[in-house]
Design a protein around this motif. Structure first.
Motif, PDB file in Angstrom:
ATOM      1  N   MET A   1     -26.338   4.712  -7.050  1.00  0.00           N
ATOM      2  CA  MET A   1     -25.114   5.434  -7.392  1.00  0.00           C
ATOM      3  C   MET A   1     -24.180   4.526  -8.162  1.00  0.00           C
ATOM      4  SD  MET A   1     -22.175   6.913  -4.833  1.00  0.00           S
ATOM      5  CE  MET A   1     -20.596   7.378  -5.505  1.00  0.00           C
ATOM      6  N   LYS A   2     -23.491   5.054  -9.172  1.00  0.00           N
ATOM      7  CA  LYS A   2     -22.514   4.277  -9.923  1.00  0.00           C
ATOM      8  C   LYS A   2     -21.331   3.959  -9.025  1.00  0.00           C
ATOM      9  CE  LYS A   2     -19.707   4.353 -14.082  1.00  0.00           C
ATOM     10  NZ  LYS A   2     -19.256   5.143 -15.243  1.00  0.00           N
ATOM     11  N   LEU A   3     -20.816   2.733  -9.151  1.00  0.00           N
ATOM     12  CA  LEU A   3     -19.733   2.302  -8.282  1.00  0.00           C
ATOM     13  C   LEU A   3     -18.439   3.023  -8.605  1.00  0.00           C
ATOM     14  CD1 LEU A   3     -20.313  -1.541  -8.078  1.00  0.00           C
ATOM     15  CD2 LEU A   3     -20.872   0.225  -6.415  1.00  0.00           C
ATOM     16  N   THR A   4     -17.812   3.541  -7.603  1.00  0.00           N
ATOM     17  CA  THR A   4     -16.484   4.165  -7.758  1.00  0.00           C
ATOM     18  C   THR A   4     -15.629   3.751  -6.590  1.00  0.00           C
ATOM     19  OG1 THR A   4     -17.173   6.159  -6.566  1.00  0.00           O
ATOM     20  CG2 THR A   4     -17.417   6.170  -8.968  1.00  0.00           C
ATOM     21  N   ASP A   5     -14.324   3.879  -6.756  1.00  0.00           N
ATOM     22  CA  ASP A   5     -13.370   3.612  -5.683  1.00  0.00           C
ATOM     23  C   ASP A   5     -13.054   4.937  -5.022  1.00  0.00           C
ATOM     24  OD1 ASP A   5     -11.169   3.043  -4.129  1.00  0.00           O
ATOM     25  OD2 ASP A   5     -10.404   1.531  -5.528  1.00  0.00           O
ATOM     26  N   ARG A   6     -13.384   5.046  -3.712  1.00  0.00           N
ATOM     27  CA  ARG A   6     -13.215   6.342  -3.036  1.00  0.00           C
ATOM     28  C   ARG A   6     -11.761   6.797  -3.042  1.00  0.00           C
ATOM     29  NH1 ARG A   6     -16.828   8.778   0.368  1.00  0.00           N
ATOM     30  NH2 ARG A   6     -15.150   9.466   1.719  1.00  0.00           N
ATOM     31  N   THR A   7     -10.816   5.879  -3.075  1.00  0.00           N
ATOM     32  CA  THR A   7      -9.408   6.269  -2.975  1.00  0.00           C
ATOM     33  C   THR A   7      -8.682   6.188  -4.296  1.00  0.00           C
ATOM     34  OG1 THR A   7      -8.691   4.041  -2.489  1.00  0.00           O
ATOM     35  CG2 THR A   7      -9.361   5.395  -0.629  1.00  0.00           C
ATOM     36  N   GLY A   8      -9.260   5.432  -5.224  1.00  0.00           N
ATOM     37  CA  GLY A   8      -8.626   5.269  -6.527  1.00  0.00           C
ATOM     38  C   GLY A   8      -7.509   4.251  -6.523  1.00  0.00           C
ATOM     39  N   VAL A   9      -7.278   3.547  -5.450  1.00  0.00           N
ATOM     40  CA  VAL A   9      -6.238   2.520  -5.398  1.00  0.00           C
ATOM     41  C   VAL A   9      -6.868   1.207  -4.992  1.00  0.00           C
ATOM     42  CG1 VAL A   9      -4.408   4.146  -4.855  1.00  0.00           C
ATOM     43  CG2 VAL A   9      -5.713   3.104  -2.996  1.00  0.00           C
ATOM     44  N   GLY A  10      -6.205   0.092  -5.304  1.00  0.00           N
ATOM     45  CA  GLY A  10      -6.749  -1.221  -4.967  1.00  0.00           C
ATOM     46  C   GLY A  10      -6.561  -1.557  -3.508  1.00  0.00           C
ATOM     47  N   ALA A  11      -7.221  -2.608  -3.120  1.00  0.00           N
ATOM     48  CA  ALA A  11      -7.105  -3.072  -1.737  1.00  0.00           C
ATOM     49  C   ALA A  11      -5.717  -3.628  -1.496  1.00  0.00           C
ATOM     50  CB  ALA A  11      -8.148  -4.158  -1.482  1.00  0.00           C
ATOM     51  N   ASP A  12      -5.219  -3.443  -0.321  1.00  0.00           N
ATOM     52  CA  ASP A  12      -3.883  -3.934  -0.013  1.00  0.00           C
ATOM     53  C   ASP A  12      -3.925  -5.412   0.359  1.00  0.00           C
ATOM     54  OD1 ASP A  12      -4.981  -3.984   2.500  1.00  0.00           O
ATOM     55  OD2 ASP A  12      -3.885  -2.224   3.215  1.00  0.00           O
ATOM     56  N   ASN A  13      -2.738  -5.959   0.558  1.00  0.00           N
ATOM     57  CA  ASN A  13      -2.651  -7.391   0.864  1.00  0.00           C
ATOM     58  C   ASN A  13      -3.356  -7.754   2.164  1.00  0.00           C
ATOM     59  OD1 ASN A  13      -1.188  -7.893  -1.442  1.00  0.00           O
ATOM     60  ND2 ASN A  13       0.807  -7.577  -0.434  1.00  0.00           N
ATOM     61  N   HIS A  14      -3.321  -6.827   3.118  1.00  0.00           N
ATOM     62  CA  HIS A  14      -3.969  -7.108   4.407  1.00  0.00           C
ATOM     63  C   HIS A  14      -5.468  -7.280   4.223  1.00  0.00           C
ATOM     64  CE1 HIS A  14      -4.960  -6.925   8.651  1.00  0.00           C
ATOM     65  NE2 HIS A  14      -5.812  -5.930   8.384  1.00  0.00           N
ATOM     66  N   THR A  15      -6.069  -6.393   3.415  1.00  0.00           N
ATOM     67  CA  THR A  15      -7.514  -6.488   3.175  1.00  0.00           C
ATOM     68  C   THR A  15      -7.870  -7.798   2.488  1.00  0.00           C
ATOM     69  OG1 THR A  15      -7.653  -4.081   2.993  1.00  0.00           O
ATOM     70  CG2 THR A  15      -9.481  -5.370   2.096  1.00  0.00           C
ATOM     71  N   GLN A  16      -7.060  -8.176   1.482  1.00  0.00           N
ATOM     72  CA  GLN A  16      -7.320  -9.424   0.782  1.00  0.00           C
ATOM     73  C   GLN A  16      -7.203 -10.611   1.722  1.00  0.00           C
ATOM     74  OE1 GLN A  16      -4.542  -9.453  -2.441  1.00  0.00           O
ATOM     75  NE2 GLN A  16      -5.756  -8.058  -3.727  1.00  0.00           N
ATOM     76  N   GLY A  17      -6.235 -10.537   2.629  1.00  0.00           N
ATOM     77  CA  GLY A  17      -6.067 -11.627   3.588  1.00  0.00           C
ATOM     78  C   GLY A  17      -7.262 -11.752   4.514  1.00  0.00           C
ATOM     79  N   MET A  18      -7.798 -10.612   4.947  1.00  0.00           N
ATOM     80  CA  MET A  18      -8.969 -10.640   5.829  1.00  0.00           C
ATOM     81  C   MET A  18     -10.198 -11.161   5.090  1.00  0.00           C
ATOM     82  SD  MET A  18      -7.697  -9.837   8.628  1.00  0.00           S
ATOM     83  CE  MET A  18      -9.170  -9.662   9.626  1.00  0.00           C
ATOM     84  N   GLU A  19     -10.307 -10.818   3.808  1.00  0.00           N
ATOM     85  CA  GLU A  19     -11.438 -11.313   3.023  1.00  0.00           C
ATOM     86  C   GLU A  19     -11.372 -12.835   2.872  1.00  0.00           C
ATOM     87  OE1 GLU A  19     -11.280  -9.177  -0.607  1.00  0.00           O
ATOM     88  OE2 GLU A  19     -12.355  -7.406   0.171  1.00  0.00           O
ATOM     89  N   LEU A  20     -10.157 -13.335   2.602  1.00  0.00           N
ATOM     90  CA  LEU A  20      -9.990 -14.784   2.491  1.00  0.00           C
ATOM     91  C   LEU A  20     -10.315 -15.474   3.804  1.00  0.00           C
ATOM     92  CD1 LEU A  20      -6.724 -15.037   0.350  1.00  0.00           C
ATOM     93  CD2 LEU A  20      -9.055 -15.609  -0.365  1.00  0.00           C
ATOM     94  N   LEU A  21      -9.890 -14.871   4.910  1.00  0.00           N
ATOM     95  CA  LEU A  21     -10.196 -15.428   6.223  1.00  0.00           C
ATOM     96  C   LEU A  21     -11.703 -15.458   6.459  1.00  0.00           C
ATOM     97  CD1 LEU A  21      -9.358 -16.459   9.023  1.00  0.00           C
ATOM     98  CD2 LEU A  21      -9.130 -14.055   9.747  1.00  0.00           C
ATOM     99  N   ALA A  22     -12.371 -14.364   6.085  1.00  0.00           N
ATOM    100  CA  ALA A  22     -13.818 -14.298   6.258  1.00  0.00           C
ATOM    101  C   ALA A  22     -14.514 -15.364   5.411  1.00  0.00           C
ATOM    102  CB  ALA A  22     -14.329 -12.905   5.883  1.00  0.00           C
ATOM    103  N   LEU A  23     -14.070 -15.507   4.143  1.00  0.00           N
ATOM    104  CA  LEU A  23     -14.671 -16.521   3.274  1.00  0.00           C
ATOM    105  C   LEU A  23     -14.442 -17.928   3.827  1.00  0.00           C
ATOM    106  CD1 LEU A  23     -13.865 -15.178  -0.309  1.00  0.00           C
ATOM    107  CD2 LEU A  23     -16.119 -15.374   0.765  1.00  0.00           C
ATOM    108  N   HIS A  24     -13.244 -18.158   4.364  1.00  0.00           N
ATOM    109  CA  HIS A  24     -12.949 -19.468   4.944  1.00  0.00           C
ATOM    110  C   HIS A  24     -13.903 -19.766   6.098  1.00  0.00           C
ATOM    111  CE1 HIS A  24     -10.749 -22.905   6.453  1.00  0.00           C
ATOM    112  NE2 HIS A  24     -10.645 -22.316   7.635  1.00  0.00           N
ATOM    113  N   ARG A  25     -14.108 -18.809   6.973  1.00  0.00           N
ATOM    114  CA  ARG A  25     -15.008 -19.023   8.111  1.00  0.00           C
ATOM    115  C   ARG A  25     -16.449 -19.210   7.645  1.00  0.00           C
ATOM    116  NH1 ARG A  25     -12.609 -14.338  12.238  1.00  0.00           N
ATOM    117  NH2 ARG A  25     -10.663 -15.459  12.771  1.00  0.00           N
TER     118      ARG A  25
END
Length: 531
Positions: A1-25
């Motif tokens: 399937m072609k990639l689409t954004d289900r909501t049409g909006v970007g990730a919020d700051n909280h999501t980005q923070g969790m991703e950075l935390l995950a990458l750090h770990r």
């Protein structure tokens, strides 16, 4: 399937923070990783605990079966992992692998390519699950697939998830490459280690010559050079330095290795028995000779005979020995038949044959016939760097024989290195066996040493005391300089030892190099001493 954004909006700051935390770990896990599979499993665990990405799996190419198999997972049972096997062009995982591109299944219920081969989604409502996968590319080639499950929801952003998973897949690929390089390096180290051990531990049957010191490397070099020939070898050195092992090494390193290796100690038997042992006897040759008996030379025909302590051979036998060396012929005691033998002779002694020749206890012609290739075996105190290796070898063998797992302390090893070892390697071997048998703990310490070990002084110190006494007796009345005293003592030691520098150096507690330097310094010459 072609990639689409289900909501049409970007990730919020909280999501980005969790991703950075995950990458750090995850980077912390990779930085301290030892085992590949364990680390990969922990990485997938971070996805579930930090980003709510469930049932994460890492599939890698099995190059033998040419299939994708699960190497690590989180939330799958071992049985489910075993079921997760895919052909390279099969299902969503096969498509990701073949196209080397991400793939998103917003609703696994409506995607025919989603096979659920593991059966892991039967425990949850399939109508609320999305499935994401990205390729793992190693060195420009697809080698695996990283997949996760996501629950439906407005807070889910597929493009952000794919971006994050792609970054993670890159980290995993780098980790795999690093792990492979480490494996290659370990393989090279193992190979080099085995090669080194082959050089340090010259294996001859069940016998080992162990050492990497310069003196032992010189010994190995000479063994290699003379093994392939039939030249007579004379092994010199103190008792316990391993002369029999070297004799076996010479024998087994040449063309005679499949023939007999026969040994005899010339100092262990009286003259009459020694002659019979060497050359055999006929029936009735002497009292008790009820049957004919072949000697060691006959038994060694085609192979090697090792004559240990050759310096103790009686003079009467030496003439017969000389004939064997020159003509390869002899007669048994009480017989007239001449026997021809093809035998290589390796002799050994811990006394100076040169001095014995001067004293008249050893035939000069026999000495020169034996002394074709002299090989001096260094005493253990002159090869200190080999002591840890030897001690470890004997400790391992003794542990194996006695069904123990005893180790040694660094304190004991330091003592072993400084101990003079008057009995050389044989003394060490016997000491280790005794200590292992009597040990009450699982580590050998100084307390496990026999009391007499602490009473033994180094040979150089004994000579030093002797020299001090000589200096005290000599200097006062004659007022000689220390250099004059040293010259007198060195010349006297050389005279006592028949001008054999090795023996004189040993008596004085000097090395061969040190005594050689002093001989040149004082211009000492054996012929001048007789004027």
């Amino acid at each position: 399937m072609k990639l689409t954004d289900r909501t049409g909006v970007g990730a919020d700051n909280h999501t980005q923070g969790m991703e950075l935390l995950a990458l750090h770990r995850i980077t912390e896990l990779i930085g301290s990783a030892v085992d590949l599979e364990t680390t990969l499993q922990k990485i997938l665990g971070v996805l579930e605990n930090t980003l709510q990405m469930e049932r994460a799996t890492l599939l890698f190419l099995d190059k033998v079966k040419q299939k994708l198999v699960i190497r690590a997972s989180c939330g799958l049972s071992a049985h489910e992992e075993l079921r997760g096997v895919y052909n390279l062009d099969e299902g969503v995982c096969g498509k990701i692998f073949q196209t080397c591109s991400p793939f998103v299944v917003p609703d696994i219920e409506s995607e025919p390519l989603f096979l659920n081969r593991t059966g892991a989604r039967t425990r949850v409502s399939r109508s609320k699950i999305s499935f994401l996968g990205v390729p793992v590319v190693v060195g420009g080639n697809p080698e695996g697939v990283l997949t996760v499950d996501r629950l439906f929801g407005d807070e889910v952003f597929f493009e952000e998830d794919v971006r994050f998973l792609t970054i993670l897949a890159t980290l995993v690929a780098q980790f795999v490459m690093l792990h492979r390089e480490i494996e290659k390096k370990e393989a090279r180290l193992i190979e080099e280690n085995q090669s080194l051990k082959a050089k340090l531990h010259q294996v001859h049957g069940d016998h080992f010559i162990i050492g990497h010191s310069k003196p032992m490397q010189e010994v190995f070099s000479i063994i290699d050079k003379i093994s392939s020939s039939n030249v007579t070898a004379l092994l010199l050195g103190e008792s316990g330095t391993g002369k029999e092992l070297v004799a076996r090494a010479i024998h087994e390193g040449g063309s005679r290795k499949d023939k007999p290796f026969v040994k005899i100690n010339c100092a262990a038997l009286p003259e009459t028995l020694l002659e019979s042992e060497l050359f055999g006897h006929e029936r009735g040759a002497f009292t008790g000779a009820h049957a004919e008996r072949p000697g060691r030379f006959e038994l060694a025909d085609g192979g090697t005979i090792f004559l240990d302590e050759i310096g103790e051979m009686p003079l009467a036998l030496q003439a017969k020995m000389l004939r064997v060396l020159q003509e390869k012929q002899f007669e048994r005691i009480g017989g007239s038949r001449t026997y021809d033998v093809d035998v290589r002779i390796v002799a050994a002694t811990n006394v100076s044959l040169e001095l014995a020749v001067e004293e008249g206890s050893f035939r000069a012609d026999l000495y020169y016939r034996l002394n074709v290739v002299p090989l001096v075996l260094p005493p253990l105190r002159e090869r200190n760097e080999d002591i840890p290796l030897l001690f470890s070898h004997f400790l391992g063998k003794s542990n194996e024989r006695n069904n123990k797992q005893i180790k040694l302390t660094s304190e004991l090893l330091d003592f072993m290195i400084t101990y003079p070892w008057p009995g050389n390697v044989r003394e060490m071997q016997n000491l280790v066996e005794r200590m292992v048998i009597l040990a009450e703990n699982d580590r050998l310490t100084l307390a496990d040493l026999p009391p007499n070990f602490f009473k033994t002084e180094k040979p150089p110190r004994e000579v030093e005391k002797k020299n001090e006494a000589i200096v005290q007796r000599t200097v006062e009345p004659k007022r000689k300089s220390l250099q004059e005293i040293e010259k007198i003592e060195i010349e006297a030691a050389l005279r006592r030892n028949g001008w054999v520098q090795v023996r004189a150096a040993k008596e004085l507690g000097l090395t061969e190099r040190q005594i050689g330097y002093r001989i040149r310094k004082y211009g000492l010459n054996r012929y001048d001493s007789f004027r």
